[in-house]
Enzyme design. Structure first.
Site, mmCIF file in Angstrom:
data_model
loop_
_atom_site.group_PDB
_atom_site.id
_atom_site.type_symbol
_atom_site.label_atom_id
_atom_site.label_comp_id
_atom_site.label_asym_id
_atom_site.label_seq_id
_atom_site.Cartn_x
_atom_site.Cartn_y
_atom_site.Cartn_z
ATOM 1 N N ASP A 98 0.824 -1.202 0.000
ATOM 2 C CA ASP A 98 0.000 0.000 0.000
ATOM 3 C C ASP A 98 0.862 1.257 0.000
ATOM 4 O O ASP A 98 2.078 1.203 0.194
ATOM 5 C CB ASP A 98 -0.900 0.014 1.235
ATOM 6 C CG ASP A 98 -2.010 -1.029 1.175
ATOM 7 O OD1 ASP A 98 -2.364 -1.453 0.059
ATOM 8 O OD2 ASP A 98 -2.514 -1.407 2.246
ATOM 9 N N TYR A 130 7.064 -9.740 6.784
ATOM 10 C CA TYR A 130 7.051 -8.303 7.016
ATOM 11 C C TYR A 130 7.629 -7.986 8.389
ATOM 12 O O TYR A 130 7.611 -8.825 9.293
ATOM 13 C CB TYR A 130 5.619 -7.759 6.972
ATOM 14 C CG TYR A 130 5.025 -7.605 5.599
ATOM 15 C CD1 TYR A 130 5.050 -6.381 4.940
ATOM 16 C CD2 TYR A 130 4.410 -8.685 4.962
ATOM 17 C CE1 TYR A 130 4.477 -6.232 3.677
ATOM 18 C CE2 TYR A 130 3.833 -8.540 3.697
ATOM 19 C CZ TYR A 130 3.877 -7.319 3.069
ATOM 20 O OH TYR A 130 3.321 -7.176 1.823
#
Length: 285
Positions: free
Chosen positions: A64, A125
């Site tokens: 994003d 992540y």
């Protein structure tokens, strides 16, 4: 959908990283907004002198706006003659064309059956946050979130353990029409470094939209004492969005690494990843 490369083309694996601060995410968008995919495809078209032809990238994880990547992977199918002509100098030419907030580290001919998205078996992540009363180190401000309550990392880890495994993460995802929210969360753990920064490692076979940032938002509520360690698990079991689960800001999040199977298992993984998933015992309809 087939992973066979069209005759006359070669599939090229691209390993890259970027600082997401100046990008409106990975994926190309209408309206001229700056994206990582758009920047790389434009640079590729320019340095290969391809005119109006755009060679579209497929990526392991569509990040994003504001999210960073250290170990992103993409692939692109290029004409064999173009790859043969440019392969020796392509990496350096792209480095000279791209802005300094995106770097390509390697370009290699991919093994048969490789797909940057569907071949991946996990994505890892890291989310970084500090509870330092004075705020964030100015040199880290674009990569670390400031949380203005003291955090109990042990309580956060206790809560995190209850979320591991295969579940329907609908309570932690932004729903997309026709997309499953079933995922296998392989690792979720937090460590406070000597500098006081708390790093959360989050690894799963795949992630649905906003999943990592929602999970971190829930764990922060546990860490600062607003909820007990059992609360994130109860939210998961309820299967619906809870207004108390905040999607934390994107700048603390970095895609660190993407994992792939050995070459002989690529085809099987591609097929498996495309299957719509259900939990054991779930009905078909």
């Amino acid at each position: 959908m087939s992973d066979e490369v069209q005759p006359g083309f070669v599939r090229v694996r691209m390993d890259l990283s970027y600082d997401g601060s100046g990008f409106s995410g990975w994926a190309k968008q209408a309206g001229g907004r700056r994206t990582v995919q758009g920047e790389i495809e434009d640079a590729l078209r320019t340095v290969t002198r391809s005119g109006e032809t755009t060679y579209e990238l497929t990526v392991a994880g569509r990040t994003d706006a504001g999210v960073h990547a250290r170990g992103q992977v993409a692939h692109v199918d290029l004409p064999e003659d173009l790859w043969s002509e440019h392969r020796e100098k392509l990496l350096k030419r792209l480095a000279g064309r791209l802005a300094k907030d995106v770097r390509i580290w390697s370009l290699e001919e991919a093994p048969t059956g490789f797909n940057a998205r569907f071949s991946a078996v996990w994505r890892r992540y890291a989310y970084r946050v500090t509870d330092n009363p004075g705020g964030v180190d100015p040199l880290l401000r674009s990569h670390v979130l400031w949380h203005d309550w003291p955090l109990d990392v042990d309580a956060m880890n206790e809560a995190a353990r209850r979320l591991l495994g295969e579940h329907d993460f609908a309570a932690y995802c932004k729903r997309r029409e026709g997309a499953t929210t079933i995922r296998t969360l392989q690792e979720l753990s937090l460590v406070r470094g000597e500098d006081g920064v708390v790093t959360a490692t989050v690894r799963a076979d795949a992630f649905c939209h906003n999943m990592v940032r929602s999970l971190i938002g829930a764990l922060l509520f546990v860490g600062d004492g607003h909820r007990g360690p059992e609360w994130p698990g109860k939210v998961l079991a309820a299967g619906v969005r809870d207004s108390a689960v905040h999607v934390v800001r994107p700048h603390g999040l970095t895609l660190e690494e993407v994992g792939y199977p050995t070459d002989e298992l690529l085809a099987a993984r591609n097929k498996e990843a495309r299957n719509r998933r259900t939990l054991p015992g779930a009905g078909c309809c």
